[in-house]
Design a protein around this motif. Sequence first.
Motif, PDB file in Angstrom:
ATOM      1  N   ASP A 171      26.031  44.827  56.342  1.00 48.59           N
ATOM      2  CA  ASP A 171      24.894  45.750  56.413  1.00 48.59           C
ATOM      3  C   ASP A 171      23.834  45.249  57.391  1.00 48.59           C
ATOM      4  O   ASP A 171      23.239  46.028  58.135  1.00 48.59           O
ATOM      5  N   ILE A 172      23.609  43.943  57.402  1.00 51.34           N
ATOM      6  CA  ILE A 172      22.633  43.354  58.336  1.00 51.34           C
ATOM      7  C   ILE A 172      23.104  43.564  59.774  1.00 51.34           C
ATOM      8  O   ILE A 172      22.326  43.957  60.645  1.00 51.34           O
ATOM      9  N   ASP A 173      24.395  43.326  60.026  1.00 54.37           N
ATOM     10  CA  ASP A 173      24.947  43.497  61.376  1.00 54.37           C
ATOM     11  C   ASP A 173      24.846  44.949  61.846  1.00 54.37           C
ATOM     12  O   ASP A 173      24.632  45.202  63.028  1.00 54.37           O
ATOM     13  N   LYS A 174      25.006  45.898  60.948  1.00 48.93           N
ATOM     14  CA  LYS A 174      24.885  47.315  61.315  1.00 48.93           C
ATOM     15  C   LYS A 174      23.437  47.673  61.662  1.00 48.93           C
ATOM     16  O   LYS A 174      23.188  48.429  62.597  1.00 48.93           O
ATOM     17  N   LEU A 175      22.488  47.132  60.896  1.00 46.58           N
ATOM     18  CA  LEU A 175      21.074  47.435  61.145  1.00 46.58           C
ATOM     19  C   LEU A 175      20.511  46.727  62.371  1.00 46.58           C
ATOM     20  O   LEU A 175      19.613  47.233  63.035  1.00 46.58           O
ATOM     21  N   LYS A 212      12.575  45.601  59.975  1.00 43.90           N
ATOM     22  CA  LYS A 212      12.715  46.993  59.552  1.00 43.90           C
ATOM     23  C   LYS A 212      12.456  47.085  58.060  1.00 43.90           C
ATOM     24  O   LYS A 212      12.745  46.144  57.308  1.00 43.90           O
ATOM     25  N   GLN A 213      11.947  48.231  57.649  1.00 43.40           N
ATOM     26  CA  GLN A 213      11.733  48.503  56.233  1.00 43.40           C
ATOM     27  C   GLN A 213      13.093  48.809  55.593  1.00 43.40           C
ATOM     28  O   GLN A 213      13.833  49.664  56.065  1.00 43.40           O
ATOM     29  N   VAL A 214      13.449  48.072  54.515  1.00 43.75           N
ATOM     30  CA  VAL A 214      14.764  48.203  53.899  1.00 43.75           C
ATOM     31  C   VAL A 214      14.667  48.064  52.379  1.00 43.75           C
ATOM     32  O   VAL A 214      13.630  47.693  51.837  1.00 43.75           O
ATOM     33  N   ARG A 215      15.804  48.318  51.730  1.00 42.59           N
ATOM     34  CA  ARG A 215      16.010  47.983  50.320  1.00 42.59           C
ATOM     35  C   ARG A 215      17.117  46.936  50.287  1.00 42.59           C
ATOM     36  O   ARG A 215      18.176  47.136  50.864  1.00 42.59           O
ATOM     37  N   LEU A 251      15.459  54.630  52.902  1.00 43.35           N
ATOM     38  CA  LEU A 251      15.493  53.302  53.501  1.00 43.35           C
ATOM     39  C   LEU A 251      16.925  52.783  53.540  1.00 43.35           C
ATOM     40  O   LEU A 251      17.699  53.017  52.603  1.00 43.35           O
ATOM     41  N   PRO A 252      17.287  52.065  54.599  1.00 40.55           N
ATOM     42  CA  PRO A 252      18.616  51.461  54.645  1.00 40.55           C
ATOM     43  C   PRO A 252      18.776  50.442  53.515  1.00 40.55           C
ATOM     44  O   PRO A 252      17.801  49.814  53.089  1.00 40.55           O
ATOM     45  N   ILE A 253      20.006  50.270  53.055  1.00 38.26           N
ATOM     46  CA  ILE A 253      20.311  49.331  51.981  1.00 38.26           C
ATOM     47  C   ILE A 253      21.064  48.138  52.561  1.00 38.26           C
ATOM     48  O   ILE A 253      21.989  48.296  53.350  1.00 38.26           O
ATOM     49  N   VAL A 305      16.344  45.247  43.106  1.00 36.14           N
ATOM     50  CA  VAL A 305      16.153  45.958  44.372  1.00 36.14           C
ATOM     51  C   VAL A 305      14.812  45.490  44.908  1.00 36.14           C
ATOM     52  O   VAL A 305      13.793  45.596  44.224  1.00 36.14           O
ATOM     53  N   VAL A 306      14.810  44.964  46.121  1.00 35.07           N
ATOM     54  CA  VAL A 306      13.577  44.520  46.778  1.00 35.07           C
ATOM     55  C   VAL A 306      13.319  45.458  47.940  1.00 35.07           C
ATOM     56  O   VAL A 306      14.188  45.669  48.785  1.00 35.07           O
ATOM     57  N   VAL A 307      12.119  46.031  47.992  1.00 37.51           N
ATOM     58  CA  VAL A 307      11.724  46.905  49.086  1.00 37.51           C
ATOM     59  C   VAL A 307      10.700  46.164  49.928  1.00 37.51           C
ATOM     60  O   VAL A 307       9.741  45.594  49.396  1.00 37.51           O
ATOM     61  N   GLY A 308      10.918  46.155  51.239  1.00 38.35           N
ATOM     62  CA  GLY A 308       9.981  45.497  52.134  1.00 38.35           C
ATOM     63  C   GLY A 308      10.525  45.429  53.543  1.00 38.35           C
ATOM     64  O   GLY A 308      11.536  46.042  53.870  1.00 38.35           O
ATOM     65  N   LYS A 309       9.827  44.675  54.377  1.00 36.12           N
ATOM     66  CA  LYS A 309      10.223  44.522  55.779  1.00 36.12           C
ATOM     67  C   LYS A 309      11.124  43.295  55.903  1.00 36.12           C
ATOM     68  O   LYS A 309      10.770  42.196  55.473  1.00 36.12           O
ATOM     69  N   PHE A 310      12.286  43.508  56.521  1.00 36.51           N
ATOM     70  CA  PHE A 310      13.330  42.489  56.626  1.00 36.51           C
ATOM     71  C   PHE A 310      13.569  42.100  58.079  1.00 36.51           C
ATOM     72  O   PHE A 310      13.537  42.948  58.966  1.00 36.51           O
TER      73      PHE A 310
END
Length: 145
Positions: free
Chosen positions: A13-17, A42-45, A5-7, A104-109
């Motif tokens: 990092d948000i701008d890249k994703l 998107k699913q991220v960490r 998952l992307p970090i 670390v939070v995993v989920g949809k961002f």
Amino acid sequence: MIQELPIIESNTDIDKLFPDIYTNAIDIDEREKCYQERATGKQVRVLGKCQQTNTSKAASRQPSYVGMVHIILADSAILLYPFGHPSGIRSSDEIAQFEHKRVVVVGKFVPRAGPYNPNLQGLIGPCMLTVESIVRLYPSKAILC
């Protein structure tokens, strides 16, 4: 093969994703895909420090904490769930366990979300639409989620 998952640790990092669909030179099909990802997420960490959100309406008032939590990044913050979402109020046990700790939070961002109820006024900004897990991040441990 397991896809990592992307970090997200900062706005960079948000701008890249989630590239800006108007300033980047991309074709129409790619623009539509980017637009959909911005809306559905998107699913991220997310790596940052967990902190309760002060819900007081004025800076001069006493702080008001009702269980809403955000993750402090290097240069901004991310809400857990849109403002006003029932799941956005975290349990007192969870707050005691994670507040002021790196997690670390995993989920949809999504990079921008308004209030859960469109009739509410509230915070607008980056947030998690879903939270699959929250794990404390220790300096000597690898990210296992």
